[in-house]
Design a protein around this motif. Structure first.
Motif, PDB file in Angstrom:
ATOM      1  N   PHE A 165      11.417  -2.910  -7.523  1.00 35.79           N
ATOM      2  CA  PHE A 165      10.444  -2.294  -8.436  1.00 35.79           C
ATOM      3  C   PHE A 165       9.283  -2.329  -7.638  1.00 35.79           C
ATOM      4  O   PHE A 165       8.435  -3.421  -7.651  1.00 35.79           O
ATOM      5  N   GLN A 166       8.721  -1.130  -7.379  1.00 36.72           N
ATOM      6  CA  GLN A 166       7.214  -1.150  -6.807  1.00 36.72           C
ATOM      7  C   GLN A 166       6.234  -1.160  -7.819  1.00 36.72           C
ATOM      8  O   GLN A 166       5.999  -0.158  -8.778  1.00 36.72           O
ATOM      9  N   CYS A 167       5.188  -1.962  -7.809  1.00 35.65           N
ATOM     10  CA  CYS A 167       4.256  -2.089  -8.765  1.00 35.65           C
ATOM     11  C   CYS A 167       2.916  -2.712  -8.302  1.00 35.65           C
ATOM     12  O   CYS A 167       2.848  -3.731  -7.844  1.00 35.65           O
ATOM     13  N   ASP A 168       1.898  -1.780  -8.317  1.00 35.34           N
ATOM     14  CA  ASP A 168       0.640  -2.355  -7.727  1.00 35.34           C
ATOM     15  C   ASP A 168       0.024  -3.182  -8.738  1.00 35.34           C
ATOM     16  O   ASP A 168       0.156  -3.216 -10.028  1.00 35.34           O
ATOM     17  N   TYR A 169      -0.907  -4.049  -8.291  1.00 37.94           N
ATOM     18  CA  TYR A 169      -1.923  -4.985  -9.138  1.00 37.94           C
ATOM     19  C   TYR A 169      -2.325  -4.186 -10.463  1.00 37.94           C
ATOM     20  O   TYR A 169      -2.302  -4.662 -11.414  1.00 37.94           O
ATOM     21  N   PRO A 199       0.751  -1.279  -0.119  1.00 33.30           N
ATOM     22  CA  PRO A 199      -0.028  -0.020  -0.051  1.00 33.30           C
ATOM     23  C   PRO A 199       0.852   1.300   0.082  1.00 33.30           C
ATOM     24  O   PRO A 199       1.671   1.443   0.660  1.00 33.30           O
ATOM     25  N   ILE A 200       0.532   2.342  -1.056  1.00 32.52           N
ATOM     26  CA  ILE A 200       1.542   3.122  -1.148  1.00 32.52           C
ATOM     27  C   ILE A 200       1.529   4.459   0.010  1.00 32.52           C
ATOM     28  O   ILE A 200       2.352   4.935   0.217  1.00 32.52           O
ATOM     29  N   ALA A 211      11.135 -11.871  -9.289  1.00 32.62           N
ATOM     30  CA  ALA A 211      10.660 -12.449  -7.894  1.00 32.62           C
ATOM     31  C   ALA A 211       9.713 -11.313  -7.584  1.00 32.62           C
ATOM     32  O   ALA A 211       9.740 -10.245  -7.827  1.00 32.62           O
ATOM     33  N   TYR A 212       8.495 -11.857  -7.093  1.00 33.30           N
ATOM     34  CA  TYR A 212       7.273 -11.385  -6.828  1.00 33.30           C
ATOM     35  C   TYR A 212       7.114 -11.340  -5.247  1.00 33.30           C
ATOM     36  O   TYR A 212       6.977 -12.168  -4.764  1.00 33.30           O
ATOM     37  N   ILE A 213       6.983 -10.174  -4.680  1.00 36.14           N
ATOM     38  CA  ILE A 213       6.643  -9.979  -3.366  1.00 36.14           C
ATOM     39  C   ILE A 213       5.663  -9.145  -2.977  1.00 36.14           C
ATOM     40  O   ILE A 213       5.396  -8.006  -3.402  1.00 36.14           O
ATOM     41  N   LYS A 214       4.593  -9.777  -2.154  1.00 35.94           N
ATOM     42  CA  LYS A 214       3.264  -9.061  -2.237  1.00 35.94           C
ATOM     43  C   LYS A 214       3.127  -8.746  -0.566  1.00 35.94           C
ATOM     44  O   LYS A 214       3.187  -9.736   0.222  1.00 35.94           O
ATOM     45  N   LEU A 266      15.337   1.497  -5.000  1.00 38.12           N
ATOM     46  CA  LEU A 266      13.906   1.320  -5.028  1.00 38.12           C
ATOM     47  C   LEU A 266      13.519   2.024  -5.765  1.00 38.12           C
ATOM     48  O   LEU A 266      13.612   3.281  -5.925  1.00 38.12           O
ATOM     49  N   ALA A 267      12.728   1.627  -7.007  1.00 39.74           N
ATOM     50  CA  ALA A 267      12.105   2.154  -8.102  1.00 39.74           C
ATOM     51  C   ALA A 267      10.622   2.511  -7.602  1.00 39.74           C
ATOM     52  O   ALA A 267       9.724   1.344  -7.521  1.00 39.74           O
ATOM     53  N   VAL A 268       9.974   3.731  -7.645  1.00 38.37           N
ATOM     54  CA  VAL A 268       8.710   3.855  -7.068  1.00 38.37           C
ATOM     55  C   VAL A 268       7.804   4.432  -8.049  1.00 38.37           C
ATOM     56  O   VAL A 268       8.304   5.054  -9.194  1.00 38.37           O
ATOM     57  N   SER A 269       6.424   4.263  -8.120  1.00 39.77           N
ATOM     58  CA  SER A 269       5.504   4.853  -9.091  1.00 39.77           C
ATOM     59  C   SER A 269       5.510   6.293  -8.966  1.00 39.77           C
ATOM     60  O   SER A 269       6.053   6.955  -7.787  1.00 39.77           O
TER      61      SER A 269
END
Length: 514
Positions: free
Chosen positions: A411-415, A299-300, A430-433, A320-323
């Motif tokens: 890489f921060q990536c929301d659904y 959650p951003i 790799a994906y971390i939720k 850390l790459a953010v939206s």
């Protein structure tokens, strides 16, 4: 069931209207036997306040989704009809009330609304409140609401609003006149920023804001003095990055000797098992040992979780790459104890025209040229106003950077941003939720769709590391025993019966009146 007929509201009961001479009253218009939706009216001697005014997602989700929303011209009426809002005379904004043919009361229904934190289940219905009811909140809550209002298309009008149904006459050069909506009216809401543990007078009440730890900055509890000594916890947790704030609140609340405590109980039936330090350590281990891109979804507005992943990136020599939305929030919070925007990478996605792509061609003045050769103003026009300030930063990256050097980034990536995978090609990532488990049918559908994206792009290393923003059972019971109120109203829980153990300890467990 509520229904509108010719501007009048029919309901099975009479709306609650406080009259002079009333003593002390509590009314719960949400948050009872549900998670969130807190809207609690506290009244004393003809004066009243609300504790939060949030969205009741459990009801709204029965009728609405992302593409099916309440009508803009009739928002409050739609929600009242579906019992997602209570009808309370003197509470709602004038443009909506008058348009519907209902009487707009001269005096507001309450003297103020105390916001515990800016999650939408506590703040999402503030946009319907009339202009002369002040909002009380922390500075951090104000900044989060500003970010939501500035960057969201669905959650606006929180801190100010432009009234609807205002029209004016416009004279044209031909001498004729036409009519158009008056878009120049902008109503600023009265906002009072509260300092920690500094008492403020509010009509019949003296209110004190007490910072607590939760999964969004600026969360607070309230100590409220009137005919009763009231403690409202808002949402609270312990053993997080701001654990000391929650524990200080407990000490202050005990000295306050509350007669009434309104407490959340989200996780009264279970204990927390994962904390921020665990998420940081586990993410760091994956990022160190994985050779490709590491994608994170959190959650951003949870800046403690952001900080956790920032530190994991540092631990693994990644960036850390953010939206853009996360970057906007970080920019607002610079100087308040969080990393600076310059220490991150800001990911610039392709927008409607897809111009940020070195291999794309566009037709300019009849000639096909690389999109990168277009004049700069064309690139800017493809982005919303608030996004444009980030386009020229030195630390921006695009899909090509993630495609060519995936090992350099978390890489921060929301659904809702998974479509970026089409350009990034994150096979083997790799994906971390780091979000809560699905708890309704809609979330389960989203989870299945999420799995489809991951499988399509060959992302099979999937981990879920999450730490709740709510206190577990042992911490909740300990908090109540330490504060030792005379009585409690359990809210924000589906397990009120778990609180009945306090009846044997001399603490009355009350049914919240609705």
């Amino acid at each position: 069931m509520h229904a509108l007929h010719g501007g009048l509201i029919d309901s099975p009961g009479t709306p609650h209207i406080l009259t002079p001479g009333d003593y002390m009253d509590f009314r719960f218009y949400g948050g009872v036997d549900e998670i969130g939706g807190n809207r609690i009216e506290v009244s004393c001697n003809g004066d009243g306040i609300f504790l939060d005014f949030g969205k009741r997602f459990n009801i709204e989700n029965l009728y609405f989704d992302e593409f099916l929303q309440p009508r803009s011209f009739s928002g409050i009426a739609d929600l009242i009809e579906l019992e997602a809002l209570p009808w309370i005379p003197g509470l709602y904004r004038e443009d909506q009330v008058r348009y519907l043919g209902m009487r707009f009361e001269d005096e507001p229904a309450v003297s103020g609304i105390l916001l515990s934190h800016p999650h939408l289940d506590h703040a999402g219905c503030l946009k319907y409140i009339r202009h002369d009811i002040p909002f009380y909140m922390t500075e951090e809550s104000f900044l989060i609401l500003k970010a939501i209002e500035d960057t969201s298309t669905l959650s606006s009008d929180l801190l100010h609003y432009k009234p609807k149904f205002h029209f004016k006459e416009k004279k044209r050069k031909t001498g004729n006149t036409s009519h158009m909506r008056d878009k120049n009216i902008k109503i600023e809401r009265p906002i009072k920023l509260l300092e920690p543990y500094k008492a403020e007078d509010l009509g019949e009440f003296e209110i004190t804001q007490a910072p607590v730890d939760h999964s969004v900055p600026g969360s607070c509890a309230y100590l409220i003095e009137s005919e009763e000594a009231i403690v409202y916890t808002g949402d609270i947790r312990f053993r997080g990055r701001r654990d000391q704030e929650s524990r200080k609140f407990v000490k202050k609340a005990r000295k306050f000797s509350p007669t009434v405590m309104i407490t959340e109980g989200t996780r009264i039936d279970q204990d927390n098992s994962t904390f921020e330090e665990d998420i940081e350590r586990r993410t760091s281990d994956i990022a160190v040992n994985h050779r490709g891109l590491v994608i994170i979804n959190y959650p951003i507005r949870d800046l403690d979780r952001f900080l956790t992943f920032y530190r994991a990136a540092e631990n693994s020599d990644r960036t850390l790459a953010v939206s853009l939305k996360q970057a906007y929030i970080i920019k607002l919070f610079e100087g308040l104890g969080y990393p600076w925007l310059r220490d991150l990478a800001v990911y610039i996605p392709r927008r409607n025209w897809g111009l940020i792509a070195e291999d794309a061609f566009v037709c300019f003045d009849g000639e096909w040229i690389p999109a990168a050769d277009l004049p700069e103003e064309y690139m800017e026009q493809d982005y919303r106003g608030w996004e444009r300030a980030f386009l020229e930063l030195d630390n921006t990256i695009t899909c090509r950077d993630l495609r060519e050097e995936p090992e350099e980034y978390l890489f921060q990536c929301d659904y809702f941003e998974f479509k970026e995978f089409i350009d990034i090609k994150p096979e083997g990532a790799a994906y971390i939720k780091s979000k809560t488990e699905p708890f309704n049918e809609e979330m389960e559908i989203d989870a299945e769709r999420e799995s489809n994206w991951l499988r399509h792009f060959g992302i099979y290393q999937y981990r879920r590391f999450h730490s709740s923003g709510h206190a577990g059972r042992s911490d909740l019971l300990g908090m109540i025993r330490d504060i030792e109120p005379e009585s409690i109203y359990p809210i924000h829980t589906r397990n009120r019966e778990e609180f009945l153990i306090f009846e044997d300890e001399g603490i009355r467990v009350l049914d919240p009146p609705q």
